[in-house]
Design a protein around this motif. Structure first.
Motif, PDB file in Angstrom:
ATOM      1  N   ARG A 229     -20.384 -32.180 -23.661  1.00  0.00           N
ATOM      2  CA  ARG A 229     -20.919 -31.251 -22.681  1.00  0.00           C
ATOM      3  C   ARG A 229     -19.987 -30.048 -22.582  1.00  0.00           C
ATOM      4  O   ARG A 229     -18.864 -30.062 -23.082  1.00  0.00           O
ATOM      5  CB  ARG A 229     -21.069 -31.934 -21.330  1.00  0.00           C
ATOM      6  CG  ARG A 229     -21.973 -33.154 -21.357  1.00  0.00           C
ATOM      7  CD  ARG A 229     -22.184 -33.695 -19.937  1.00  0.00           C
ATOM      8  NE  ARG A 229     -20.916 -34.047 -19.321  1.00  0.00           N
ATOM      9  CZ  ARG A 229     -20.350 -35.238 -19.435  1.00  0.00           C
ATOM     10  NH1 ARG A 229     -20.938 -36.184 -20.164  1.00  0.00           N
ATOM     11  NH2 ARG A 229     -19.204 -35.502 -18.835  1.00  0.00           N
ATOM     12  N   THR A 230     -20.455 -28.992 -21.897  1.00  0.00           N
ATOM     13  CA  THR A 230     -19.653 -27.769 -21.780  1.00  0.00           C
ATOM     14  C   THR A 230     -18.340 -28.044 -21.070  1.00  0.00           C
ATOM     15  O   THR A 230     -17.270 -27.568 -21.489  1.00  0.00           O
ATOM     16  CB  THR A 230     -20.451 -26.698 -21.025  1.00  0.00           C
ATOM     17  OG1 THR A 230     -21.696 -26.480 -21.690  1.00  0.00           O
ATOM     18  CG2 THR A 230     -19.677 -25.403 -20.964  1.00  0.00           C
ATOM     19  N   GLU A 231     -18.382 -28.827 -19.984  1.00  0.00           N
ATOM     20  CA  GLU A 231     -17.142 -29.115 -19.248  1.00  0.00           C
ATOM     21  C   GLU A 231     -16.181 -29.941 -20.091  1.00  0.00           C
ATOM     22  O   GLU A 231     -14.953 -29.798 -19.967  1.00  0.00           O
ATOM     23  CB  GLU A 231     -17.452 -29.831 -17.933  1.00  0.00           C
ATOM     24  CG  GLU A 231     -18.246 -31.114 -18.075  1.00  0.00           C
ATOM     25  CD  GLU A 231     -19.734 -30.897 -17.986  1.00  0.00           C
ATOM     26  OE1 GLU A 231     -20.446 -31.859 -17.671  1.00  0.00           O
ATOM     27  OE2 GLU A 231     -20.174 -29.757 -18.243  1.00  0.00           O
TER      28      GLU A 231
ATOM     29  N   THR B 173     -19.030 -16.797 -28.812  1.00  0.00           N
ATOM     30  CA  THR B 173     -18.935 -17.302 -27.436  1.00  0.00           C
ATOM     31  C   THR B 173     -17.838 -18.343 -27.304  1.00  0.00           C
ATOM     32  O   THR B 173     -16.990 -18.275 -26.398  1.00  0.00           O
ATOM     33  CB  THR B 173     -20.278 -17.905 -27.003  1.00  0.00           C
ATOM     34  OG1 THR B 173     -21.303 -16.935 -27.167  1.00  0.00           O
ATOM     35  CG2 THR B 173     -20.221 -18.340 -25.558  1.00  0.00           C
ATOM     36  N   VAL B 174     -17.827 -19.307 -28.199  1.00  0.00           N
ATOM     37  CA  VAL B 174     -16.804 -20.347 -28.163  1.00  0.00           C
ATOM     38  C   VAL B 174     -15.429 -19.759 -28.464  1.00  0.00           C
ATOM     39  O   VAL B 174     -14.429 -20.113 -27.808  1.00  0.00           O
ATOM     40  CB  VAL B 174     -17.149 -21.468 -29.160  1.00  0.00           C
ATOM     41  CG1 VAL B 174     -16.054 -22.524 -29.202  1.00  0.00           C
ATOM     42  CG2 VAL B 174     -18.471 -22.111 -28.784  1.00  0.00           C
TER      43      VAL B 174
END
Length: 824
Positions: free
Chosen positions: A186-188, A233-234
């Motif tokens: 997940r993003t978190e 973005t990353v």
């Protein structure tokens, strides 16, 4: 010839090099896993660097949270991890080493005590880490006579940071130290992983090699890796987080936040090329900001650090980048990893379904075997009957020795003849007994009474055993049918299609190219003849764009007829329209039905159903319940409802009929039966299957020719076991299929009803199904001068070639969709 040989040699060499590289990557993965997971080298390095890491020039909040998390993850290496943390802390100062040692001791004591009381939970770890940091730092300051309000405040900040870092490490450390079967972050989790890596790099602050700062090299190398994998973005996110953490360790490096973020953005935007383009993006980004904010010496040092990071990046094996890509959502490696996981889950589910199918098959074989082994033996049953009769008669007679010991054969034959007479007639009297036996038997009346009584009981037992045997056989057949349905379902689960993102984009581009406001295209199936596509677009205000534009356009793109299966059209609302398009069948069927109840009543005992299945099949079914009125209606309607459910579940038509028959025969002790007239038509091939249980013949009108379709089957519900005959026939465009109940077929007062029906059907001047049904019903009613003596129903179907309502729309330069190959 020489050229061909050289080309083949080159191909072989290329193949060998590919195999060698693949083997090297595999060995590299195995070596990396062994070093990091089995030897715990990665844990020791992490502990050493986190023990050395310091932020705000005096705080060390990383070591104790890492130790607390490792208590749960790697307890067998806990002592080595403690030594590595102490070694890293000792390189900074004795005070930090002492505080970390006391904090780890407090954590160890608290967690061990909670474990003995069986109250240990991972949820308590952040609070314990925060308490340990606060107590250990305060204790060291008190011992060193440095305790002040400023020291207490900074210790509170360190405790708060340790609480947050524990929560971060709980999510991030297992990503690096555990092998995950379901690789999806997940993003978190990604942010927590980046914070962990940046915290580890903080331990390298102060290491300088030839005027090159190690932490700056590692931070840019980290940005390069993630930018090459996840894009701009990353890359920018990694740059911001890494620069922020490093700036806390060294306040002079505050400009690293903007440098790493901008460099990561440029490197990620150029990731579509090879490693060189990603490295070029980092060089450009770092050079621009360094020239803008730095001096000449800083420009040279930053360039050397960037070149060192690029060199490390270019020397990094490919499998490292592939492993990282598996965790980043949106990458091809991550999608492939997810597909492997879903394939594994699908295979497990299909395997369970096959196991259940095999279980039902075994149960079916068991019931069938019992049915065969328990078949009644006539000789044994006859001997049992005679022994029960003679037990209360001959065994207590004074002439037993004379009849059975001296004249056994004649006595046995006489009783056998009497048993056969009773089986034939149901009873027996003195006149029907053998004369020799009558002369010597002294208990004739008693023998007759016991024989009749035992015969009734014997017949009851035989019927009961026969019913049990038939029930077992029916259960065996039904279990076998369920097994086949489950096997078919398992095979459907195992069908795997290739990702259709490219085809979805192609269709979306073609639709937008003609001016449609399409929001989404979902391809569920692209197999030929089984196309299933869902499209969502803005409301067309009732212009019917799905049938007039989208379906013809897809027909041209896919190369086969596409039709609108169903749609949720919001013509008068400002919303979205959702439609489902699929492969059009080769034939279409138009139906018409006419009926009348006995005596002109409202409720008829005849029921009909027109069923369509997703596989392009249509079923026309009629049922006539016993008698008339409400009870006949309930019987026929429930019969068709059950039949529809069985057919929709995928069960074979013959087994479905037998299952309905079993239910009807067991549901009520009264004599209840119903006829079933079923026609299954494949709209792709035009092949029709007819199943008739007690129903009247059907007729196919082909021009002037009328073809009767009949089968000799009993109505369902009369006997427990019925044999179902299936009649197949190939239909052609223009054929009329006419199905009637006995109220129509039996109504004419003629000898040859079949010939009369054929003649009347051939004389019809219309081919419209509804008009044909109305004409036949009216014709039969007129035969009885307007009186309706029985329930009457006529169902007519006309088969025609399916014609698209709109011509195809060719789009210039529109790519033809490549259909993926499906494997099972």
């Amino acid at each position: 010839m020489i050229r061909n040989q050289s080309m083949s040699a080159t191909a072989k060499m290329t193949g060998r090099m590919g195999v060698t590289l693949e083997g090297a990557n595999k060995k590299g993965r195995n070596w990396l896993y062994a070093v990091s997971h089995q030897w715990s080298v990665l844990h020791l390095v992490m502990g050493f660097l986190l023990g050395r890491a310091i932020i705000l020039q005096e705080l060390s909040p990383f070591a104790i949270p890492f130790f607390a998390v490792m208590y749960f993850l790697k307890r067998n290496r806990l002592l080595l991890i403690m030594f590595s943390i102490m070694a890293g802390s000792a390189m900074q100062s004795i005070e930090i080493a002492s505080a970390n040692f006391i904090g780890m001791a407090i954590v160890l004591v608290l967690l061990s005590g909670m474990e003995k009381r069986r109250r240990i939970e991972l949820n308590y770890t952040p609070l314990l880490s925060s308490l340990a940091v606060l107590l250990s730092s305060t204790a060291v300051d008190y011992i060193m006579n440095k305790l002040s309000w400023h020291a207490v405040f900074m210790n509170g900040v360190a405790a708060l940071l340790s609480l947050i870092l524990t929560l971060i490490f709980v999510q991030a450390v297992p990503i690096l130290t555990s092998k995950r079967s379901h690789q999806h972050l997940r993003t978190e989790e990604i942010i927590c992983l980046i914070i962990l890596l940046a915290s580890i790099m903080t331990g390298t602050v102060g290491w300088i090699m030839q005027d090159i700062s190690v932490d700056n090299v590692l931070s840019r190398y980290l940005v390069l890796l993630f930018a090459a994998v996840g894009g701009g973005t990353v890359g920018a996110a990694v740059g911001v987080v890494t620069g922020l953490v490093l700036s806390l360790a060294n306040i002079d490096a505050i400009h690293q936040i903007s440098l790493l973020a901008f460099s990561g953005l440029l490197a990620g935007l150029l990731r579509e090329g090879k490693k060189w383009t990603v490295a070029l993006g980092l060089l450009i980004g770092s050079s621009i900001l360094t020239i803008y904010v730095g001096e000449q010496r800083e420009i040279l040092q930053s360039s050397l650090e960037t070149f060192a990071a690029v060199l490390l990046f270019l020397l990094t094996p490919k499998f490292v980048q592939e492993e990282i890509a598996k965790f980043i959502p949106g990458t091809e490696e991550n999608a492939s990893s997810q597909q492997q996981y879903l394939r594994k889950v699908r295979d497990i589910t299909a395997g369970k379904m096959n196991q259940f199918a095999q279980l039902f098959t075994k149960l079916s074989e068991t019931f069938a075997y019992q049915h065969l082994t328990e078949a009644p033996d006539e000789e044994r049953q006859k001997d049992y009957f005679l022994s029960e009769v003679t037990k209360n008669t001959c065994q207590r007679c004074w002439k037993k020795d004379q009849c059975w010991n001296r004249d056994f054969d004649n006595t046995y034959e006489a009783l056998t003849d009497m048993m056969h007479i009773m089986q034939r007639d149901g009873d027996i009297n003195v006149n029907e007994m053998p004369k020799d036996w009558v002369r010597k038997c002294v208990k004739q009346d008693r023998m007759l009474a016991y024989m009749e009584q035992e015969y009734v009981r014997w017949q009851t037992q035989l019927n009961l055993k026969q019913q049990i045997a038939e029930s077992r056989r029916l259960v065996a057949d039904q279990l076998a049918g369920v097994s086949r349905v489950m096997k078919n379902f398992a095979s459907e689960i195992q069908k795997e299609g290739i990702h259709l993102h490219v085809q979805e984009e192609q269709i979306l581009g073609a639709l937008e190219g003609v001016g449609l406001s399409v929001q989404n295209v979902d391809i569920l199936n692209l197999e030929e003849g089984k196309v299933d596509i869902e499209i969502t677009q803005l409301s067309c205000q009732g212009r019917d764009e799905c049938s007039k534009i989208i379906a013809p356009l897809l027909t041209d793109i896919l190369g086969e007829k596409i039709m609108v299966k169903n749609k949720n059209c919001q013509a008068l609302e400002e919303g979205t329209c959702r439609m489902c398009l699929g492969s059009a069948q080769a034939f279409e069927i138009e139906t018409g039905v006419a009926g009348a109840a006995k005596g002109g009543q409202l409720l008829s005992g005849d029921c009909f159903k027109i069923m369509e299945f997703g596989s392009g099949k249509m079923a026309l079914a009629m049922s006539d319940g016993m008698g008339n009125g409400e009870r006949a209606y309930l019987e026929s309607s429930s019969t068709l409802e059950l039949l529809q459910q069985l057919l929709e579940s995928g069960m074979e038509e013959t087994l479905s009929i037998k299952s309905v028959n079993t239910v009807l025969s067991l549901r009520s002790p009264d004599e209840v039966f119903a006829t079933v007239d079923l026609a299954l038509i494949d709209q792709h091939t035009g092949q029709a299957k007819f199943i008739k249980t007690g129903s009247t013949p059907s007729f196919i009108k082909r021009g002037k020719e009328v073809i009767p379709i009949s089968a000799n089957n009993l109505p369902i519900g009369i006997i427990d076991d019925i044999e179902v005959d299936v009649v197949s026939y190939q239909l052609k465009p223009g054929d009329l299929l006419i199905m009637v109940t006995d109220g129509i077929y039996e109504a004419p007062r003629v000898e040859n009803k079949n010939l009369w029906m054929k003649r009347k059907i051939s004389e019809l001047k219309t081919n419209d199904p509804q008009e044909v049904a109305d004409c036949l019903l009216e014709l039969v009613i007129r035969q009885h001068y307007g009186e309706i003596h029985d329930d009457m129903t006529v169902m007519v179907a006309r088969i025609e070639h399916y014609m698209l309502p709109w011509a195809t729309i060719p789009v210039p330069n529109a790519p033809k969709i490549d259909r993926p190959r499906y494997v099972s």
